[in-house]
Design an enzyme around this catalytic site. Structure first.
Site, PDB file in Angstrom:
ATOM      1  CG  ASN A   7      -1.857   1.121   1.307  1.00  0.00           C
ATOM      2  OD1 ASN A   7      -1.822   2.031   0.466  1.00  0.00           O
ATOM      3  ND2 ASN A   7      -2.726   1.105   2.299  1.00  0.00           N
ATOM      4  NE  ARG A  88      -6.245   1.243   0.123  1.00  0.00           N
ATOM      5  CZ  ARG A  88      -6.360   2.341   0.831  1.00  0.00           C
ATOM      6  NH1 ARG A  88      -5.293   2.880   1.373  1.00  0.00           N
ATOM      7  NH2 ARG A  88      -7.522   2.896   1.001  1.00  0.00           N
ATOM      8  CG  HIS A 177     -13.456   1.944   3.628  1.00  0.00           C
ATOM      9  ND1 HIS A 177     -14.321   2.787   4.292  1.00  0.00           N
ATOM     10  CD2 HIS A 177     -12.224   2.390   3.900  1.00  0.00           C
ATOM     11  CE1 HIS A 177     -13.640   3.702   4.946  1.00  0.00           C
ATOM     12  NE2 HIS A 177     -12.354   3.484   4.714  1.00  0.00           N
ATOM     13  N   GLY A 205     -13.849   3.365  10.915  1.00  0.00           N
ATOM     14  CA  GLY A 205     -12.502   3.715  11.375  1.00  0.00           C
ATOM     15  C   GLY A 205     -12.415   5.221  11.391  1.00  0.00           C
ATOM     16  NE  ARG A 236     -11.866  11.463   4.746  1.00  0.00           N
ATOM     17  CZ  ARG A 236     -11.621  10.179   4.560  1.00  0.00           C
ATOM     18  NH1 ARG A 236     -12.604   9.315   4.419  1.00  0.00           N
ATOM     19  NH2 ARG A 236     -10.383   9.741   4.507  1.00  0.00           N
ATOM     20  NE  ARG A 280      -7.764   5.578  20.195  1.00  0.00           N
ATOM     21  CZ  ARG A 280      -6.758   5.103  19.484  1.00  0.00           C
ATOM     22  NH1 ARG A 280      -6.123   4.033  19.908  1.00  0.00           N
ATOM     23  NH2 ARG A 280      -6.377   5.673  18.371  1.00  0.00           N
ATOM     24  N   GLY A 328     -15.140   0.324  14.953  1.00  0.00           N
ATOM     25  CA  GLY A 328     -16.063  -0.815  14.937  1.00  0.00           C
ATOM     26  C   GLY A 328     -15.533  -2.032  15.679  1.00  0.00           C
ATOM     27  CD  GLU A 329     -11.109  -4.418  13.513  1.00  0.00           C
ATOM     28  OE1 GLU A 329     -10.050  -4.563  14.156  1.00  0.00           O
ATOM     29  OE2 GLU A 329     -11.135  -4.311  12.272  1.00  0.00           O
ATOM     30  CG  ASN A 330     -10.289  -1.599  18.792  1.00  0.00           C
ATOM     31  OD1 ASN A 330      -9.962  -2.654  19.311  1.00  0.00           O
ATOM     32  ND2 ASN A 330      -9.740  -1.149  17.683  1.00  0.00           N
ATOM     33  CD  GLU A 379      -8.923  -2.017   4.344  1.00  0.00           C
ATOM     34  OE1 GLU A 379      -8.442  -1.722   5.461  1.00  0.00           O
ATOM     35  OE2 GLU A 379      -9.432  -1.180   3.594  1.00  0.00           O
TER      36      GLU A 379
END
Ligand code: ADP
Length: 392
Positions: A7, A88, A177, A205, A236, A280, A328-330, A379
């Site tokens: 990437n 990527r 994404h 994210g 954004r 966070r 989303g994961e954390n 990814e």
């Protein structure tokens, strides 16, 4: 078979070397500040992290150092072992609906699409050319962030703007994404043992997008011509009334570039909270009773719920909702707030099961009408798998 997933940014090069089909990561790392002062690279091998400061003039040099490290660390004995290199690519426009082997025509098209991704497509071409020079025997592939969304129908991807703009300026929705949404789709097919399902995949994210997927194909997605559409993100704005742009430009005398910078880098969670784009920090602010953090989070969660509800209707139901990416994961609290906001659809959050971070889990009660899952995205692996399949 050894496949390298790459990437490239304008001054960075992230990589992971996989052994496939075993899906084993042999080595990973990142070169940073390429072409700028104080450049360095970090490599992770067997849970050990190495950081080296070294002048990196260009991407070619980064690839040369990478190959030297691979050999010195006995990850490979010679360069011929690397059969494929997957790159990527952020913007594939309407040209690419799947990953492809790179040739001159592919490079030309990626170049042509640079105006739609000025920070990313040129950097990716630099990366492809550099790796072609350093590893000429490997098959180079291009894996597009937009490809998975090419199955969207015209009435979904068009904007209600003068019709000819779509062909004249390529103005339409492409999404982003896609590699992540595709990965979640494949993982869910494994989990549900069924690929013919209705899924709502939430990649939340720093950048964030949601997709509606039917029978493993994308039906709709929240990002647009650029990644600044749909959800409220770290910095954004996502969806706004388009006329705000010209109204503020006139009031503040902003140039197009200044306005673009504010919409992309000073809006979203950062714009509303005035504190941070990092969820966070927003969660910390909420704990301390910061009103603007509370407000920013409310708006952020509301928009996610809105999109899930929209896609639920569009898909005429959902077999699963999936959360992934940094937030989303954390973020246990974010997921809970979203699931609670979907009670009307029969979603029942299981607080105990939801109390996890960064691993595959079912996070709703057995009685929940729609099961919700956390699936850490990957990814890099998806890029490597597409490359592996093309090389094979
Ligand atoms: P991107 O790839 O778009 O840069 P990531 O998917 O890596 O973003 O997500 C990064 C974001 O994830 C951070 O900005 C932060 O908001 C969020 N994040 C990471 N860890 C946590 C956590 N423990 N709790 C809440 N949010 C988190």
């Amino acid at each position: 078979m050894k496949i390298l997933s790459v990437n490239c940014g304008s001054s960075s090069l992230k990589f992971q070397l996989f052994e496939l089909p075993e899906e084993k990561v042999l080595i990973s790392g990142v070169f940073e500040r390429i072409g700028i002062d104080n450049s360095f690279y970090t490599i992770k091998i067997n849970d050990e992290k190495i950081k080296k400061e070294i002048e990196l003039k260009n991407h070619k040099q980064a690839f040369e150092i990478l190959t030297k490290e691979l050999i010195e660390n006995h990850t490979i004995e010679n360069l011929e072992e690397i059969k494929g290199i997957g790159h990527r690519i952020v913007q594939g426009g309407s040209y690419f609906d799947k990953s492809v082997i790179v040739n001159d025509e592919v490079i030309e098209k990626i170049e042509e699409l640079s105006s739609l991704a000025p920070l990313h497509n040129p950097a990716a071409i630099t990366g492809i050319k550099a790796s072609q020079e350093v590893m000429p025997n490997a098959i180079q592939t291009a894996v597009f962030d937009t490809a998975f969304h090419q199955t969207m129908k015209e009435d979904v991807y068009l904007y209600a703007l003068p019709y000819e703009w779509a062909s004249k300026y390529k103005v339409r929705r492409y999404g982003a994404h896609g590699t992540s949404h595709k990965y979640l789709t494949l993982k869910m097919a494994e989990i549900l043992k069924n690929a013919n399902t209705k899924l709502i995949t939430c990649h939340i994210g720093n950048g964030a997008s949601i997709s509606a997927i039917k029978n493993s194909k994308c039906v709709d997605t929240s990002m647009g011509l650029t990644p600044n559409a749909g959800l409220i993100m770290g910095s954004r704005c996502g969806d706004i009334d388009a006329t705000i742009v010209t109204y503020i430009m006139e009031k503040e005398n902003f140039t197009a570039e200044e306005m673009d910078n504010i919409l992309n880098k000073k809006s979203g969670l950062l714009g509303i909270s005035g504190i941070s784009s990092d969820s966070r920090d927003i969660e910390e602010g909420i704990k301390n009773g910061n009103e603007r953090c509370i407000l920013a989070n409310k708006m952020y969660v509301r928009r996610i719920i809105d999109y899930i509800a929209k896609y639920y209707v569009e898909l005429e139901g959902a077999d699963a909702i999936i959360f992934t990416a940094g937030v989303g994961e954390n973020s246990i609290s974010l997921r809970k707030e979203v699931m609670d906001g979907l009670k009307i659809l029969g979603v029942e959050c299981d607080d105990e099961k939801n109390n996890i971070r960064g691993k595959i889990a079912l996070i709703t009660k057995e009685t929940s009408k729609i099961p919700c899952y956390v699936i850490p995205t990957n990814e890099e692996l998806m890029i490597a798998l597409d490359t592996y399949n093309l090389v094979k």
